[in-house]
Design a protein around this motif. Structure first.
Motif, PDB file in Angstrom:
ATOM      1  N   VAL A   1       0.786  -1.201   0.104  1.00  9.62           N
ATOM      2  CA  VAL A   1      -0.089   0.016  -0.021  1.00  9.62           C
ATOM      3  C   VAL A   1       1.025   1.322   0.201  1.00  9.62           C
ATOM      4  O   VAL A   1       1.845   1.483   0.704  1.00  9.62           O
ATOM      5  CB  VAL A   1      -0.772  -0.017   1.285  1.00  9.62           C
ATOM      6  N   ALA A   2       0.433   2.145  -1.030  1.00 13.05           N
ATOM      7  CA  ALA A   2       1.261   3.449  -0.909  1.00 13.05           C
ATOM      8  C   ALA A   2       0.601   4.590  -1.098  1.00 13.05           C
ATOM      9  O   ALA A   2      -0.525   4.487  -1.420  1.00 13.05           O
ATOM     10  CB  ALA A   2       2.307   3.400  -2.284  1.00 13.05           C
ATOM     11  N   ASP A   3       0.995   5.958  -0.694  1.00 12.29           N
ATOM     12  CA  ASP A   3       0.374   6.871  -0.824  1.00 12.29           C
ATOM     13  C   ASP A   3       0.507   7.473  -2.237  1.00 12.29           C
ATOM     14  O   ASP A   3       1.845   7.853  -2.752  1.00 12.29           O
ATOM     15  CB  ASP A   3       0.914   7.926   0.416  1.00 12.29           C
ATOM     16  N   ARG A   4      -0.506   7.842  -2.884  1.00 17.49           N
ATOM     17  CA  ARG A   4      -0.294   8.359  -4.149  1.00 17.49           C
ATOM     18  C   ARG A   4       0.092   9.831  -4.267  1.00 17.49           C
ATOM     19  O   ARG A   4       0.917  10.095  -5.118  1.00 17.49           O
ATOM     20  CB  ARG A   4      -1.692   8.584  -4.963  1.00 17.49           C
ATOM     21  N   GLY A   5       0.018  10.724  -3.274  1.00 18.63           N
ATOM     22  CA  GLY A   5       0.356  11.794  -3.269  1.00 18.63           C
ATOM     23  C   GLY A   5       1.895  11.986  -3.144  1.00 18.63           C
ATOM     24  O   GLY A   5       2.401  12.988  -3.945  1.00 18.63           O
ATOM     25  N   SER A   6       2.584  11.140  -2.331  1.00 16.67           N
ATOM     26  CA  SER A   6       3.822  11.344  -1.906  1.00 16.67           C
ATOM     27  C   SER A   6       4.547  10.262  -2.583  1.00 16.67           C
ATOM     28  O   SER A   6       6.079  10.454  -2.736  1.00 16.67           O
ATOM     29  CB  SER A   6       4.400  11.609  -0.474  1.00 16.67           C
ATOM     30  N   GLY A   7       4.237   9.205  -2.866  1.00 14.38           N
ATOM     31  CA  GLY A   7       4.953   7.945  -3.467  1.00 14.38           C
ATOM     32  C   GLY A   7       5.303   7.192  -2.250  1.00 14.38           C
ATOM     33  O   GLY A   7       6.156   6.359  -2.158  1.00 14.38           O
ATOM     34  N   ARG A   8       5.387   7.380  -1.025  1.00 17.24           N
ATOM     35  CA  ARG A   8       5.608   6.851   0.318  1.00 17.24           C
ATOM     36  C   ARG A   8       5.101   5.463   0.597  1.00 17.24           C
ATOM     37  O   ARG A   8       3.957   5.395   0.389  1.00 17.24           O
ATOM     38  CB  ARG A   8       5.474   7.575   1.523  1.00 17.24           C
ATOM     39  N   LEU A   9       5.992   4.534   0.703  1.00 21.47           N
ATOM     40  CA  LEU A   9       5.319   3.077   0.991  1.00 21.47           C
ATOM     41  C   LEU A   9       4.793   3.313   2.339  1.00 21.47           C
ATOM     42  O   LEU A   9       5.461   3.679   3.474  1.00 21.47           O
ATOM     43  CB  LEU A   9       6.335   2.209   1.083  1.00 21.47           C
ATOM     44  N   LEU A  10       3.625   2.711   2.620  1.00 26.27           N
ATOM     45  CA  LEU A  10       2.884   2.824   3.737  1.00 26.27           C
ATOM     46  C   LEU A  10       2.614   1.642   4.586  1.00 26.27           C
ATOM     47  O   LEU A  10       2.763   1.516   5.859  1.00 26.27           O
ATOM     48  CB  LEU A  10       1.451   3.293   3.536  1.00 26.27           C
ATOM     49  N   GLY A  11       2.556   0.545   3.922  1.00 27.19           N
ATOM     50  CA  GLY A  11       2.511  -0.772   4.502  1.00 27.19           C
ATOM     51  C   GLY A  11       2.553  -2.018   3.451  1.00 27.19           C
ATOM     52  O   GLY A  11       2.421  -1.766   2.262  1.00 27.19           O
ATOM     53  N   ALA A  12       2.652  -3.326   4.085  1.00 25.38           N
ATOM     54  CA  ALA A  12       2.878  -4.330   3.191  1.00 25.38           C
ATOM     55  C   ALA A  12       2.203  -5.640   4.077  1.00 25.38           C
ATOM     56  O   ALA A  12       2.566  -5.557   5.466  1.00 25.38           O
ATOM     57  CB  ALA A  12       4.064  -4.522   2.825  1.00 25.38           C
ATOM     58  N   GLN A  13       1.882  -6.669   3.654  1.00 30.15           N
ATOM     59  CA  GLN A  13       1.252  -7.989   3.943  1.00 30.15           C
ATOM     60  C   GLN A  13       1.807  -9.005   2.871  1.00 30.15           C
ATOM     61  O   GLN A  13       1.791  -8.693   1.738  1.00 30.15           O
ATOM     62  CB  GLN A  13      -0.251  -7.977   4.062  1.00 30.15           C
ATOM     63  N   ALA A  14       2.244  -9.923   3.519  1.00 36.61           N
ATOM     64  CA  ALA A  14       2.993 -10.923   2.572  1.00 36.61           C
ATOM     65  C   ALA A  14       2.546 -12.397   2.999  1.00 36.61           C
ATOM     66  O   ALA A  14       2.254 -12.838   4.556  1.00 36.61           O
ATOM     67  CB  ALA A  14       4.309 -10.945   2.710  1.00 36.61           C
ATOM     68  N   ILE A  15       2.236 -13.172   2.127  1.00 37.62           N
ATOM     69  CA  ILE A  15       1.767 -14.489   2.684  1.00 37.62           C
ATOM     70  C   ILE A  15       2.561 -15.542   1.408  1.00 37.62           C
ATOM     71  O   ILE A  15       2.516 -15.431   0.318  1.00 37.62           O
ATOM     72  CB  ILE A  15       0.265 -15.030   2.364  1.00 37.62           C
ATOM     73  N   GLY A  16       3.124 -16.640   2.176  1.00 37.98           N
ATOM     74  CA  GLY A  16       4.072 -17.429   1.162  1.00 37.98           C
ATOM     75  C   GLY A  16       4.563 -18.752   1.926  1.00 37.98           C
ATOM     76  O   GLY A  16       4.621 -18.441   3.111  1.00 37.98           O
ATOM     77  N   ALA A  17       4.974 -19.684   1.128  1.00 34.76           N
ATOM     78  CA  ALA A  17       5.525 -20.807   2.003  1.00 34.76           C
ATOM     79  C   ALA A  17       6.951 -20.415   2.284  1.00 34.76           C
ATOM     80  O   ALA A  17       7.419 -21.195   3.226  1.00 34.76           O
ATOM     81  CB  ALA A  17       5.746 -22.080   0.972  1.00 34.76           C
ATOM     82  N   SER A  18       7.596 -19.683   1.786  1.00 33.04           N
ATOM     83  CA  SER A  18       8.980 -19.229   2.027  1.00 33.04           C
ATOM     84  C   SER A  18       9.323 -17.766   1.457  1.00 33.04           C
ATOM     85  O   SER A  18       8.784 -17.447   0.674  1.00 33.04           O
ATOM     86  CB  SER A  18       9.971 -20.222   1.623  1.00 33.04           C
ATOM     87  N   GLY A  19      10.111 -17.197   2.499  1.00 25.99           N
ATOM     88  CA  GLY A  19      10.622 -15.717   1.877  1.00 25.99           C
ATOM     89  C   GLY A  19       9.798 -14.683   2.442  1.00 25.99           C
ATOM     90  O   GLY A  19      10.141 -13.291   2.054  1.00 25.99           O
ATOM     91  N   ALA A  20       8.560 -15.219   3.075  1.00 29.70           N
ATOM     92  CA  ALA A  20       8.025 -13.921   3.623  1.00 29.70           C
ATOM     93  C   ALA A  20       8.488 -12.999   4.616  1.00 29.70           C
ATOM     94  O   ALA A  20       8.566 -11.909   4.557  1.00 29.70           O
ATOM     95  CB  ALA A  20       6.607 -14.378   3.746  1.00 29.70           C
TER      96      ALA A  20
END
Length: 566
Positions: A389-408
């Motif tokens: 999730v990012a802010d369109r106004g500033s381009g700043r990364l706001l958050g992330a979620q990850a799901i996977g068998a490995s590497g998350a």
């Protein structure tokens, strides 16, 4: 600090925050008199490891409780008095009243600085039968010992777990691995309710894949049984519900800060329901500090008070306050709520703001579902989904979620670091990340995340989530959805009411489309959909979106979150 009168520090609580505070205070001062009072018998234990002791992955409880009071005394010259409960605080007199739980005797102790590390208590709903034998919470090593003994000494075939947060999910996994049939009852609509629903729905699917009976949007009316133990859990109303047989019940519906001593001391309780503190852990009462799960933190992105009780945060807060109480200058810098949990075959991780939280905070968000292998498939790479999730106004990364068998775990930590330092999504592509085909792809999933978000925000390659697409259609807007995959891929499943125009034919057949209508292109995961989006944009189409995560993400969303959207 007077040499004739050493600083006297009293710490209440001896798990992550309390022991960290005491240890740091000692490192700063050899003359301070430091006493830690703990009502339980175990100190400095790994609470997050308790489910794995119950399941048997951790063989002995000693592995989770490697340090005792004698070790602390020898290492730090700190007096840790277990089995001693602080029952009262007099902030004006700077004293505490302590009960020796072995004898029942009480005594008073004075302090120059009081550090409250009283942690949390499990929420116990007022249910009939909640005190029956075989009904447990999971907070302390004593709880874990009791659960494991119950499982090993009785024919436990069926269990009910009430609550599908971190502990509930870990206990579900561990009991299932022991051969116990598990039913999970969750009052909300999905497991892992801290995540966005399109991600938590995947956790639901993983649970069901492993034969967990998952009851969502359901409430427990009563726990049934007798003196010999629990026999079942009534799900639904007392008059209209069904009884799920159970030989064991785990109550894991949440925790609340232990505030009794804080309220006696007269400190302010913040808007989150935990103790309000400054960046060094000071309360608004002189010489009273609060750390760990009982205290508020603040969100690193929004600056608003936040309460996310995690051992990692508690350790930091304890160290900072132990430093400040002995004259140091360390300050807490806030949290992102970064967390990870294993749910059978997948890791489930998150950091920063979710999509829902970002929208509620007023951000104009761009949302990406990035599906890539965690490493090359020729070396066993498996699908890893990152929602960013990012802010369109500033381009700043706001958050992330990850799901996977490995590497998350690796990716969520990189993204948490990026958010901490205010990274623009474009910065992610330029990170010099470790590459070897045994560990990653040449362009890492983190790189792809940055590239796609930057293209969406600055390159006008806008993204649309499955939920947004369905909302546009539900509002009666004309939406033309274009499947740019091959006929072979389309035959495996497609977005309903979509037009099939393979990418190779798109330029020639663009005349079949309305260039003024909202247009959505898609492929399996997103890359070819983006190529089709670029073709149509270059041909003058006014509103062209690429379906975030492609058909794979859409079908997962449709089948688990909205079964009616086939």
């Amino acid at each position: 600090m007077s040499t004739s009168s050493p600083l006297k520090i009293v710490v209440v609580g001896s798990v992550a925050a309390g022991t960290s505070a005491a240890a740091k205070a000692r490192r700063n001062s050899e003359t301070a008199r430091i006493t830690v009072y703990e009502r339980d018998r175990d100190i400095s234990y790994s609470g997050c490891g308790l489910p794995y002791f119950v399941g048997g992955e951790v063989e002995t409880i000693d592995e989770l409780t490697p340090r005792d009071a004698a070790w602390f005394k020898a290492r730090y010259d700190v007096d840790v008095r277990t089995g001693h409960e602080v029952v009262a605080v007099d902030a004006a007199a700077q004293s505490v009243t302590v009960r020796d739980l072995a004898t029942g005797n009480t005594f008073d102790d004075t302090y120059d600085e009081l550090i409250l590390a009283t942690g949390v208590r499990s929420v116990v709903p007022p249910l009939p039968g909640v005190d029956l034998p075989g009904v447990f919470r999971v907070r302390t090593p004593s709880d874990a010992r009791a659960i494991r003994a119950w499982v090993e000494e009785r024919p436990v075939r069926r269990a009910v777990v009430i609550g599908a947060g971190y502990i509930g999910l870990e206990m579900t996994e561990q009991l299932t691995e022991r051969g116990v049939e598990v039913t999970v009852v969750e009052a909300l609509e999905h497991a892992m309710p801290r995540m966005d629903v399109d991600m938590s729905a995947r956790v639901d699917a993983e649970l069901r894949k492993h034969d967990v009976d998952l009851r969502l949007g359901a409430r427990v009316a009563a726990i049934e049984g007798g003196e010999s133990g629990v026999t079942g859990v009534r799900v639904g109303s007392a008059d209209d519900g069904d009884t799920v047989p159970a030989d064991l019940v785990i109550v894991s519906v949440g925790v609340r800060p232990n505030l009794e001593l804080a309220e006696q001391a007269g400190v302010t309780i913040g808007p989150t329901g935990a103790i309000a503190v400054d960046r060094q852990g000071r309360t608004d009462v002189a010489h009273v500090w609060a750390v760990g799960d009982v205290a508020e933190s603040f969100n690193l992105i929004t600056g608003e008070p936040a309460w996310v009780p995690l051992g990692s945060t508690a350790n930091k807060m304890g160290r900072i306050t132990g430093d400040a109480a002995t004259g140091g200058t360390l300050e807490h810098r806030g949290i992102l709520g970064t967390s990870i949990v294993r749910v059978f075959d997948v890791a489930v991780a998150q950091t920063g703001l979710t999509e829902d939280q970002a929208r509620a905070a007023g951000y104009d968000v761009e949302v990406l579902h990035n599906i890539k292998p965690d490493r090359p498939e020729y070396l066993g790479g498996e699908s890893l989904l990152i929602k960013a999730v990012a802010d369109r106004g500033s381009g700043r990364l706001l958050g992330a979620q990850a799901i996977g068998a490995s590497g998350a775990d690796k990716r969520i930590d990189v993204l948490a670091t990026a958010i901490t330092y205010g990274a623009d999504v474009a910065d992610l592509f330029h990170l010099d990340l470790a590459y070897s085909p045994t560990y990653a792809t040449t362009k890492d999933p983190v790189h792809y995340t940055g590239m796609a978000l930057d293209n969406a925000i600055r390159g006008k390659a806008r993204l649309i989530t499955p939920a947004e697409l369905v909302r546009h259609r539900a509002d009666g807007e004309k939406v033309q959805v274009v499947d740019v995959r091959s006929a072979k891929d389309r035959a495996k499943g497609f977005v309903e009411d979509s037009l099939h125009i393979p990418l190779a034919e798109l330029r020639a057949r663009a005349g079949e489309l309305d260039p003024a209508a909202l247009t959505v292109t898609y492929c399996n995961k997103g890359v070819t959909g983006n190529a089709g989006q670029n073709v149509l944009r270059n041909l003058g189409f006014e509103q062209v979106y690429n379906l975030s995560g492609g058909n794979k993400n859409y079908q997962a969303w449709a089948s688990t979150q909205h079964p009616s959207a086939k």
